[in-house]
Design a protein around this motif. Structure first.
Motif, mmCIF file in Angstrom:
data_model
loop_
_atom_site.group_PDB
_atom_site.id
_atom_site.type_symbol
_atom_site.label_atom_id
_atom_site.label_comp_id
_atom_site.label_asym_id
_atom_site.label_seq_id
_atom_site.Cartn_x
_atom_site.Cartn_y
_atom_site.Cartn_z
ATOM 1 N N GLU A 1 0.836 -1.205 0.000
ATOM 2 C CA GLU A 1 0.000 0.000 0.000
ATOM 3 C C GLU A 1 0.870 1.254 0.000
ATOM 4 O O GLU A 1 0.584 2.223 -0.709
ATOM 5 C CB GLU A 1 -0.925 -0.027 1.224
ATOM 6 C CG GLU A 1 -1.818 1.199 1.365
ATOM 7 C CD GLU A 1 -2.807 1.380 0.225
ATOM 8 O OE1 GLU A 1 -3.242 2.528 0.014
ATOM 9 O OE2 GLU A 1 -3.136 0.381 -0.461
ATOM 10 N N ARG A 2 1.955 1.232 0.763
ATOM 11 C CA ARG A 2 2.844 2.388 0.836
ATOM 12 C C ARG A 2 3.700 2.542 -0.419
ATOM 13 O O ARG A 2 4.243 3.615 -0.674
ATOM 14 C CB ARG A 2 3.742 2.266 2.073
ATOM 15 C CG ARG A 2 3.006 2.379 3.397
ATOM 16 C CD ARG A 2 2.636 3.824 3.727
ATOM 17 N NE ARG A 2 3.836 4.630 3.870
ATOM 18 C CZ ARG A 2 4.567 4.717 4.987
ATOM 19 N NH1 ARG A 2 4.180 4.046 6.078
ATOM 20 N NH2 ARG A 2 5.634 5.473 5.038
ATOM 21 N N LEU A 3 3.818 1.456 -1.172
ATOM 22 C CA LEU A 3 4.642 1.466 -2.391
ATOM 23 C C LEU A 3 3.802 1.642 -3.659
ATOM 24 O O LEU A 3 4.322 1.519 -4.761
ATOM 25 C CB LEU A 3 5.434 0.153 -2.497
ATOM 26 C CG LEU A 3 6.557 -0.038 -1.466
ATOM 27 C CD1 LEU A 3 6.962 -1.518 -1.412
ATOM 28 C CD2 LEU A 3 7.771 0.828 -1.798
ATOM 29 N N LYS A 4 2.528 1.946 -3.518
ATOM 30 C CA LYS A 4 1.626 1.932 -4.674
ATOM 31 C C LYS A 4 1.984 2.964 -5.737
ATOM 32 O O LYS A 4 1.534 2.853 -6.881
ATOM 33 C CB LYS A 4 0.185 2.102 -4.224
ATOM 34 C CG LYS A 4 -0.125 3.418 -3.537
ATOM 35 C CD LYS A 4 -1.575 3.427 -3.045
ATOM 36 C CE LYS A 4 -1.902 4.736 -2.329
ATOM 37 N NZ LYS A 4 -3.291 4.711 -1.801
ATOM 38 N N SER A 5 2.814 3.951 -5.406
ATOM 39 C CA SER A 5 3.235 4.918 -6.428
ATOM 40 C C SER A 5 4.090 4.264 -7.512
ATOM 41 O O SER A 5 4.262 4.823 -8.604
ATOM 42 C CB SER A 5 4.024 6.070 -5.789
ATOM 43 O OG SER A 5 5.209 5.598 -5.180
ATOM 44 N N PHE A 6 4.608 3.050 -7.237
ATOM 45 C CA PHE A 6 5.430 2.341 -8.221
ATOM 46 C C PHE A 6 4.606 1.379 -9.075
ATOM 47 O O PHE A 6 5.146 0.724 -9.973
ATOM 48 C CB PHE A 6 6.556 1.577 -7.525
ATOM 49 C CG PHE A 6 7.521 2.472 -6.809
ATOM 50 C CD1 PHE A 6 8.462 3.209 -7.512
ATOM 51 C CD2 PHE A 6 7.480 2.612 -5.429
ATOM 52 C CE1 PHE A 6 9.351 4.051 -6.861
ATOM 53 C CE2 PHE A 6 8.349 3.443 -4.760
ATOM 54 C CZ PHE A 6 9.290 4.178 -5.491
#
Length: 207
Positions: free
Chosen positions: A14-19
Motif C-alpha cells: 500500500e505504501r509502495l503503490k506509487s510504483f
C-alpha cells in the motif's frame, strides 16, 4: 505488531503503490522475505527475484550478525564485531562458510529461472525486518554496483539507528515501524514461522 508476513507485505505494498505500473523489480532477501516479495510484486505489477546475502554469525550467538557478505564476496563488518569474538581468522572462515551457502542457494534457485538484471530498473529490496541491518547493507551495496535507475529499501520494522545506516546506501527507505526498544524482528509478528527452500523455489517458479 504485524499478524504475519502477509499482513506486513500488504501494508508495504500500500505504501509502495506509487510504483504500480512502472514494472519495478522486487528483490527479496531469502528466505523469510520471499513470500512478502511475491505479494508486493503481484500488487505492483512488478517482477520478483532474490538477492543473495548472508550474515556473518557471532561465535556461540548465531542470531547475532557481526557483518554480512554478498554474492560478489564484498563484506560488511559491524563496528562491534571484535567485541563479540570476531577475530580475523574466525571471520575469514565464517565468510567462506556463508559464501558456500550462497553458492548452494544460487544452484537451487537459478535453474528455476535465471536471475533478473537490475540495471536501469526501479529496484525495491524487501526484508521482513532489520535488526543490525547487516544483510540489507550488503544487498544494497552489491545492487548499487549494478546501476539500477532507483534503489529502494522497504521493510516493515527496524530500529531507528539501523535505518540511519541503511539510508546511506539507498535512494529511498520505507519503514512502517521504527520502535526505539528493539530486541529481534520476530517480536513484532504474532506469527513468524520459518520459510524453507522448497517454498522459495515454488514462489520463484510461480513468479
Amino acid at each position: 505488531m504485524f499478524r504475519d508476513r502477509t499482513d506486513a507485505a500488504n501494508r508495504l505494498a500500500e505504501r509502495l503503490k506509487s510504483f504500480k505500473g512502472k514494472n519495478p523489480l522486487i528483490l527479496a532477501i531469502p528466505r523469510g522475505a520471499v513470500p512478502m516479495g511475491k505479494i508486493i510484486a503481484d500488487k505492483l505489477g512488478g517482477e520478483l527475484d532474490v538477492v543473495l546475502v548472508r550474515k556473518l554469525r557471532a561465535p556461540h550467538q548465531p542470531e547475532l550478525a557481526l557483518g554480512s557478505v554478498n554474492e560478489s564476496g564484498w563484506t560488511y563488518l559491524a563496528d562491534f564485531a571484535q567485541l563479540y569474538g570476531g577475530s580475523f581468522d574466525y571471520l575469514a572462515a565464517e565468510k567462506q562458510t556463508q559464501l558456500q551457502t550462497i553458492r548452494e542457494r544460487r544452484a537451487q534457485y537459478t535453474p528455476i529461472r535465471p536471475s533478473i538484471n537490475p540495471a536501469g530498473r526501479i529496484v525495491i529490496v524487501i526484508d521482513d525486518g532489520l535488526a543490525t541491518g547487516a544483510t540489507m547493507i550488503s544487498a544494497l551495496h552489491g545492487l548499487r554496483a549494478m546501476k539500477p535507475a532507483q534503489l529502494i529499501c522497504a521493510i516493515p520494522v527496524s530500529p531507528p539507528d539501523t535505518l540511519t545506516k541503511v539510508a546511506e546506501l539507498a535512494d529511498e527507505v520505507l519503514c512502517l515501524e521504527a520502535p526505539p526498544h528493539f530486541q529481534a524482528v520476530g517480536q513484532f509478528y504474532q506469527h513468524f514461522p520459518q520459510v524453507d527452500d522448497d517454498e522459495v523455489i515454488a514462489l520463484l517458479r510461480g513468479a
